[in-house]
Design a protein around this motif. Sequence first.
Motif, PDB file in Angstrom:
ATOM      1  N   LYS A 103      33.935  64.884  26.768  1.00 35.19           N
ATOM      2  CA  LYS A 103      34.551  66.214  26.784  1.00 35.19           C
ATOM      3  C   LYS A 103      35.997  66.162  27.499  1.00 35.19           C
ATOM      4  O   LYS A 103      36.330  65.431  27.884  1.00 35.19           O
ATOM      5  N   ASN A 125      35.347  76.677  19.878  1.00 34.11           N
ATOM      6  CA  ASN A 125      34.323  77.520  19.988  1.00 34.11           C
ATOM      7  C   ASN A 125      34.147  78.650  18.959  1.00 34.11           C
ATOM      8  O   ASN A 125      33.369  79.262  19.125  1.00 34.11           O
ATOM      9  N   ILE A 150      35.227  85.107  26.257  1.00 33.75           N
ATOM     10  CA  ILE A 150      34.833  83.788  27.187  1.00 33.75           C
ATOM     11  C   ILE A 150      34.761  84.439  28.611  1.00 33.75           C
ATOM     12  O   ILE A 150      35.802  84.886  28.946  1.00 33.75           O
ATOM     13  N   CYS A 161      31.599  78.577  32.248  1.00 37.34           N
ATOM     14  CA  CYS A 161      32.048  79.515  31.474  1.00 37.34           C
ATOM     15  C   CYS A 161      31.171  79.604  30.253  1.00 37.34           C
ATOM     16  O   CYS A 161      30.477  78.747  29.865  1.00 37.34           O
ATOM     17  N   GLU A 181      29.890  82.162  26.757  1.00 33.35           N
ATOM     18  CA  GLU A 181      30.406  83.126  25.555  1.00 33.35           C
ATOM     19  C   GLU A 181      29.949  84.497  25.927  1.00 33.35           C
ATOM     20  O   GLU A 181      28.776  84.624  26.278  1.00 33.35           O
ATOM     21  N   LYS A 207      26.024  82.134  25.929  1.00 30.94           N
ATOM     22  CA  LYS A 207      25.856  80.549  25.606  1.00 30.94           C
ATOM     23  C   LYS A 207      26.897  79.718  26.469  1.00 30.94           C
ATOM     24  O   LYS A 207      27.826  80.339  26.603  1.00 30.94           O
ATOM     25  N   THR A 208      26.374  78.650  27.276  1.00 31.12           N
ATOM     26  CA  THR A 208      27.270  77.884  28.119  1.00 31.12           C
ATOM     27  C   THR A 208      28.338  77.263  27.134  1.00 31.12           C
ATOM     28  O   THR A 208      27.900  76.542  26.383  1.00 31.12           O
ATOM     29  N   LEU A 209      29.669  77.358  27.765  1.00 30.00           N
ATOM     30  CA  LEU A 209      30.615  76.568  27.060  1.00 30.00           C
ATOM     31  C   LEU A 209      31.344  75.397  27.834  1.00 30.00           C
ATOM     32  O   LEU A 209      31.793  74.396  27.200  1.00 30.00           O
ATOM     33  N   TYR A 210      31.117  75.843  29.120  1.00 36.98           N
ATOM     34  CA  TYR A 210      31.631  74.925  30.080  1.00 36.98           C
ATOM     35  C   TYR A 210      31.003  74.749  31.515  1.00 36.98           C
ATOM     36  O   TYR A 210      30.769  75.914  31.974  1.00 36.98           O
TER      37      TYR A 210
END
Length: 676
Positions: free
Chosen positions: A79, A107, A115, A159, A161, A166-169
């Motif tokens: 990533k 995303n 975000i 981080c 959405e 929803k977990t992005l980071y």
Amino acid sequence: MVEQCFRKFGLIVILSALVFYLYIYGANETGTEIPKILEPFFVNTEGCRIIAMDVMNHQIEKFTNWEWKHPRFYLKCPKTTWFRTEMANGDWYLKLSRDIGEILKENKLTNDWQITCYWLNFKIRWRWHSKLTHRTRFYLEFPYVLKVPKGVKQLRLQCVETETNKTLYNDAHFFIQPPPEKLLRKAPPRLQFWDKIDERKTNMPPISVMILGMDSVSHLNFLRQMPKTAAYMRTNMSHVEFWGMNKIGVNTYPNLISLLTGLSTQEAYKLILKDKYMDRLPLIWKDFKKAGYNTSFGEDHARLSVFYFDQKGFENETTDHNLHDFMAELFLIRENSSLPLAYCVGERTFLDVLMEMTDRLLPHYQRYPFFSFYWWSNGLHEFFNAPRLMDDRFQRLLRSLDDSGVTNNTIIFFMSDHGLRWGKFRYTFQGMIEDSQPLLSVLYPKWMQNTFPQAIQNLHANAHSLVTTYDLHATLKHILDIDSLQDKSIRKMSEDLWELKGKKTPRAVSLFLPVPPWRSCNSSHIKRRFCLCHRQVSIPSTHRIAEQSAQFIVDSINKMLEEYAMCIPLQVDSILSAHVEVPERDFKKNYRIAGRHLNGRYRDRGPSVRTREYSDRDVIVRLKAKPMEAFFEGMTRKHGSAISLIGEIIRVGGGENNTNGCIANSKLEPFCHCGV
Ligand SMILES: *[C@@H]1O[C@H](CO)[C@@H](O)[C@H](O)[C@H]1NC(C)=O
Ligand SMILES: *[C@@H]1O[C@H](CO)[C@@H](O)[C@H](O)[C@H]1NC(C)=O
Ligand SMILES: *[C@@H]1O[C@H](CO)[C@@H](O)[C@H](O)[C@H]1NC(C)=O
Ligand SMILES: *[C@@H]1O[C@H](CO)[C@@H](O)[C@H](O)[C@H]1NC(C)=O
Ligand SMILES: *[C@@H]1O[C@H](CO)[C@@H](O)[C@H](O)[C@H]1NC(C)=O
Ligand SMILES: *[C@@H]1O[C@H](CO)[C@@H](O)[C@H](O)[C@H]1NC(C)=O
Ligand SMILES: *[C@@H]1O[C@H](CO)[C@@H](O)[C@H](O)[C@H]1NC(C)=O
Ligand SMILES: *[C@@H]1O[C@H](CO)[C@@H](O)[C@H](O)[C@H]1NC(C)=O
């Protein structure tokens, strides 16, 4: 006159005088230089003889090549990192380091408000569980910079959405505050104690200590896989490489516990019986702390930690800086890299996170005395070639320690705990030997050569002694009492030490003192199955290998005398005695123990290797030659089908009536049977 030359010297004495430690440099396929080892022994003393082995040969090449061609050796993280940390005017900032457009596109979002990011505190509860608290929201908006509140030492990032959660980071960062303003102005040429109350009655400059360790790297594998680091060390640093470092226990724990406490596993166990907390151990950094040093501890693998793997770990922090909880948090959000058992978060490998710690502390190391212990193991545990991943990284680290002046005030123990313990290479005889032969190199400030000449001379002289982590502990203690590094103390301590013979030979000897040559695995408390020293075993003089050796010795004599027609060629008359050198350990029994894998999670597949018995044989033969009627002694080594001479042949008696000075070469005269 001639008589004198013929006296029987101990073979060992002669051979040790002949051990020239030379290197020939040859380029390998990557263009970097791999030194070739020419000396017959790594250690050759009264109490221990360790035979030398190759850094590289055809047998070993098989093992380096197949792995290296595999793509996983280009350690890649899956990533991308979003934020990096930056310091400005004494404050830490989190800065978005990726293009926001790219993040949104990846995303499938269109606006940055879609975000939401949080930073959180974390606390590692019982192992591998963490409690996240003080969730603080921040929007991802121009200029995409967050000022980190004062006093925050580490934080977790999330981080999501905004709409769906929803977990992005996921990520985490640590922050090391700079030294106080008044210390910052200028890096002094010598270290000052933090509290400035230097109560020591000495005018010797304090010396910091840094332990830079890598898991599972044998000395030879270091030379093989990390040629850039080795070259930098050898050309640019005052250092000693230790060729007789012998592990004392099977894995990381016994080897590092003895380093840090001076105790064996059993002795240490008795001290933590109460509640098993490792804080109860007399860790050497506590002594440094008492002496006014600041202390730092970091391992890049929280789970394989020497204090936490199969152990209870610490209840309280025992060092000023401690990366454990941070690495445990990272471990919980880890992502697999291309290399098994090496992890990333974002594009940061765990290897580099620990490098970051050493880097962030540089301004501290420059100013006040520090004891630090850093241990890298990500990815190193199972792969023969994995140390190559560390080559650029460690060369960079050593260079930055050099450039920042830290090496002028720090003794660095660059080391490992043992060699590779798993896999195909470990199945071979050399693999087994290297398992017991960890890397140890001591890098010291050059000025010590003038200030402590005797101590540094001893350090160098011990390069070919049998040494262990017990000795390193004694060395660390010695550094604490810096006055005792002066010549006068060293002389006194050396005299006292050399009084101790036999059973009184101490287990641990500071490397600034001359390690007694009679030391053996037994007196160093090295378990027999890890012992690298050889012993001589008598074989029948009719044994084929003895006959081969005797023939080779006589052929060698004849070859030396080829030019002298007046010397009559010799023949083997009889063999008086023959011995082979065998490892102290029973290698056949230990031959097959390797090859299990950590939790069976990764199977190492290499070219199939026929397990073979140790085919190298060192043979010492005493023989009688004819027609000279003289006795000779020599040593040969059989390597595959090739046979070579080790050291010099000596004449140990007889033949007096035949060497009547017919040749004018005092070295060859003892071997010449003069014709009429
Ligand atoms: C997202 O999480 C926040 C904080 O935990 C919560 O207040 C909010 O209701 C959640 N939203 C959704 C859509 O689940
Ligand atoms: C290195 O350290 C010594 C001893 O503290 C000091 O005298 C010397 O000036 C230092 N050299 C440099 C280049 O900083
Ligand atoms: C390392 O040593 C070599 C030879 O002494 C020298 O040319 C080179 O500049 C040194 N490199 C560094 C980074 O000090
Ligand atoms: C260094 O040690 C001193 C004395 O224990 C302590 O007051 C100071 O905070 C330490 N420095 C750092 C940066 O941890
Ligand atoms: C940790 O600190 C607490 C409070 O000072 C103390 O009671 C406890 O004994 C310490 N634990 C260990 C293992 O030293
Ligand atoms: C990481 O690798 C381990 C072992 O191969 C595997 O069990 C795990 O599922 C992997 N994790 C991810 C996120 O791919
Ligand atoms: C090995 O060492 C122990 C204790 O140091 C001693 O009692 C024993 O006699 C030694 N054994 C040999 C064979 O030297
Ligand atoms: C050498 O010669 C002397 C005198 O001729 C003789 O006594 C002696 O035995 C000889 N030694 C040998 C080893 O032949």
